[in-house]
Write a protein that holds these residues in place. Structure first.
Motif, PDB file in Angstrom:
ATOM      1  N   ASP A  45       0.907  -1.203   0.041  1.00  0.00           N
ATOM      2  CA  ASP A  45       0.127   0.028  -0.122  1.00  0.00           C
ATOM      3  C   ASP A  45       1.042   1.298  -0.083  1.00  0.00           C
ATOM      4  O   ASP A  45       0.581   2.254   0.656  1.00  0.00           O
ATOM      5  N   THR A  46       1.999   1.258  -0.719  1.00  0.00           N
ATOM      6  CA  THR A  46       2.727   2.272  -0.692  1.00  0.00           C
ATOM      7  C   THR A  46       2.455   3.845  -1.372  1.00  0.00           C
ATOM      8  O   THR A  46       2.512   4.549  -0.452  1.00  0.00           O
ATOM      9  N   GLY A  47       1.230   3.747  -2.291  1.00  0.00           N
ATOM     10  CA  GLY A  47       0.633   4.861  -2.514  1.00  0.00           C
ATOM     11  C   GLY A  47      -0.169   5.602  -1.518  1.00  0.00           C
ATOM     12  O   GLY A  47      -0.214   6.842  -1.218  1.00  0.00           O
ATOM     13  N   GLU A  48      -0.832   4.510  -0.694  1.00  0.00           N
ATOM     14  CA  GLU A  48      -1.500   5.105   0.550  1.00  0.00           C
ATOM     15  C   GLU A  48      -0.551   5.771   1.426  1.00  0.00           C
ATOM     16  O   GLU A  48      -0.809   6.722   2.258  1.00  0.00           O
ATOM     17  N   LEU A  49       0.572   5.170   1.773  1.00  0.00           N
ATOM     18  CA  LEU A  49       1.666   5.552   2.587  1.00  0.00           C
ATOM     19  C   LEU A  49       2.250   7.076   2.167  1.00  0.00           C
ATOM     20  O   LEU A  49       2.048   7.914   3.056  1.00  0.00           O
ATOM     21  N   ARG A  50       2.228   7.109   0.892  1.00  0.00           N
ATOM     22  CA  ARG A  50       2.663   8.374   0.469  1.00  0.00           C
ATOM     23  C   ARG A  50       1.459   9.469   0.704  1.00  0.00           C
ATOM     24  O   ARG A  50       1.945  10.754   0.986  1.00  0.00           O
ATOM     25  N   ALA A  51       0.612   9.185   0.335  1.00  0.00           N
ATOM     26  CA  ALA A  51      -0.692   9.980   0.589  1.00  0.00           C
ATOM     27  C   ALA A  51      -0.973  10.466   1.878  1.00  0.00           C
ATOM     28  O   ALA A  51      -0.908  11.764   2.459  1.00  0.00           O
ATOM     29  N   GLU A  52      -0.758   9.538   2.826  1.00  0.00           N
ATOM     30  CA  GLU A  52      -0.787   9.654   4.207  1.00  0.00           C
ATOM     31  C   GLU A  52       0.151  10.573   4.848  1.00  0.00           C
ATOM     32  O   GLU A  52       0.127  11.197   5.573  1.00  0.00           O
ATOM     33  N   ALA A  53       1.576  10.269   4.418  1.00  0.00           N
ATOM     34  CA  ALA A  53       2.586  11.318   4.766  1.00  0.00           C
ATOM     35  C   ALA A  53       2.671  12.707   4.238  1.00  0.00           C
ATOM     36  O   ALA A  53       3.029  13.380   5.120  1.00  0.00           O
ATOM     37  N   ALA A  54       1.972  12.837   3.095  1.00  0.00           N
ATOM     38  CA  ALA A  54       1.929  14.194   2.554  1.00  0.00           C
ATOM     39  C   ALA A  54       0.803  14.969   3.435  1.00  0.00           C
ATOM     40  O   ALA A  54       0.943  15.991   3.470  1.00  0.00           O
ATOM     41  N   ALA A  55      -0.184  14.163   3.757  1.00  0.00           N
ATOM     42  CA  ALA A  55      -1.503  14.970   4.249  1.00  0.00           C
ATOM     43  C   ALA A  55      -1.374  15.041   5.961  1.00  0.00           C
ATOM     44  O   ALA A  55      -2.128  15.916   6.657  1.00  0.00           O
ATOM     45  N   THR A  56      -0.675  14.288   6.701  1.00  0.00           N
ATOM     46  CA  THR A  56      -0.688  14.091   8.011  1.00  0.00           C
ATOM     47  C   THR A  56       0.259  15.009   8.661  1.00  0.00           C
ATOM     48  O   THR A  56       1.366  15.252   8.165  1.00  0.00           O
ATOM     49  N   ARG A  57      -0.524  16.018   9.569  1.00  0.00           N
ATOM     50  CA  ARG A  57       0.678  16.795  10.307  1.00  0.00           C
ATOM     51  C   ARG A  57       1.237  16.037  11.481  1.00  0.00           C
ATOM     52  O   ARG A  57       2.427  16.635  11.606  1.00  0.00           O
ATOM     53  N   ASP A  58       0.498  15.205  12.263  1.00  0.00           N
ATOM     54  CA  ASP A  58       1.246  14.669  13.314  1.00  0.00           C
ATOM     55  C   ASP A  58       2.168  13.691  12.869  1.00  0.00           C
ATOM     56  O   ASP A  58       1.730  12.388  12.743  1.00  0.00           O
ATOM     57  N   ARG A  59       3.199  13.945  12.357  1.00  0.00           N
ATOM     58  CA  ARG A  59       4.377  13.097  11.918  1.00  0.00           C
ATOM     59  C   ARG A  59       4.921  12.134  13.245  1.00  0.00           C
ATOM     60  O   ARG A  59       5.072  10.911  12.584  1.00  0.00           O
TER      61      ARG A  59
END
Length: 233
Positions: A45-59
Motif C-alpha cells: 500500500d505504498t501509494g496510501e503511505l505516500r498520501a498519508e505522509a503528505a497529508a498528516t500533520r502529526d508526523r
C-alpha cells in the motif's frame, strides 16, 4: 573524535536524511521492497503511505503507526532486508540529493564529524552512514524483545523537537560549540534542528523553511537529484 585545526573543539555537521541526502522517503521506499519480498502476508500500500505522509500533520503518530507494521519480525531479518534494499536503492541514477552529498564530502574534508538525524530506522540508515562516512546516527529506535523480535513500538520518534534534543545531547557529549556546527534539512519538522546550531542550510523548496532562511540569513540549496559517485564521498 574529529577536531578542526587550531581549535580544541570538534565541529559536527548534522544531516536530515529523507529528501535531504537521499531523494526519497526511505521508510516508504523500503516498504515497497519489503512488501514485494513478502507478498503472501503483506499488502503493498505504498501509494496510501505516500498520501498519508503528505497529508498528516502529526508526523510523530504517523511514525509510530508505520513501525507497528513490523511487529513480530526478528531484528536481524529486518537488518538484512534493509541492507538489501539500500544496496539496490543506492545504484539509482537519481537516488541522492547532490548538493547535500557534496556538502558531506566538504565537511569530511574539513575534518568535521558527520551525524545523520532521521525519523527513519537504523536498519535503513546504517548502510547509508557507511557510504557517507557518518560517525553517528540519531534515529527512531525500534523496541526489541529479549528474544530479538520487534514489538512494533519505538522509543521517541526522531521527529521535530526530538532532533534538536538529540543533536544538543551529542554536542554536549563531544564538547562541541553549537555555534561552530552545521545542520541541513528539507522540511519544517527540521526547523528545531536547524536552529540548534550556528550554521543552518535549507535543502529544497519548503515554504516554511524558505521563510526561516530569509529571517535568519540561512543559505538555500536546490534538491537536485543524481547518482552517488565515489568522488562525491
Amino acid at each position: 573524535m574529529t577536531r578542526t585545526a587550531g581549535t580544541a573543539r570538534p565541529v559536527l555537521a548534522f544531516f536530515d536524511v529523507d529528501e535531504t541526502l537521499i531523494a526519497d522517503k526511505s521508510m516508504i521506499e523500503f516498504w515497497r521492497h519489503w512488501a514485494a519480498a513478502h507478498p503472501a502476508r503483506t499488502t503493498d500500500d505504498t501509494g496510501e503511505l505516500r498520501a498519508e505522509a503528505a497529508a498528516t500533520r502529526d508526523r510523530e503518530e504517523l511514525n509510530r503507526r508505520y513501525y507497528r507494521r513490523y511487529a513480530g519480525v526478528p531484528l536481524d531479518t529486518l537488518e538484512a532486508a534493509g541492507r538489501r534494499w539500500y544496496d539496490g536503492y543506492r545504484r539509482g541514477g537519481a537516488a541522492f540529493v547532490l548538493p547535500a552529498v557534496d556538502a558531506v564530502a566538504a565537511h569530511r574534508a574539513a575534518g568535521h564529524e558527520i551525524v545523520l538525524v532521521s525519523g527513519s530506522m537504523r536498519p535503513l540508515l546504517a548502510p547509508l552512514a557507511e557510504d557517507l562516512g557518518a560517525s553517528a546516527i540519531l534515529c527512531t529506535e525500534l523496541v526489541v524483545s529479549a528474544g530479538g523480535v520487534l514489538t512494533g513500538e519505538v522509543d521517541r520518534p526522531m521527529i521535530g523537537g526530538a532532533k534538536a534534543d538529540a543533536a544538543t545531547r551529542i554536542l554536549r557529549e563531544r564538547g562541541a560549540d553549537p555555534g561552530d556546527c552545521h545542520a541541513y534539512g528539507d522540511h519544517e519538522s527540521d526547523l528545531a534542528l536547524l536552529r540548534a546550531v550556528g550554521n543552518a542550510v535549507v535543502v529544497g523548496d519548503s515554504p516554511a523553511l524558505h521563510e526561516a532562511a530569509r529571517h535568519h540569513g540561512w543559505p538555500v540549496v536546490p534538491a537536485r537529484r543524481g547518482p552517488l559517485r565515489a568522488e562525491r564521498v
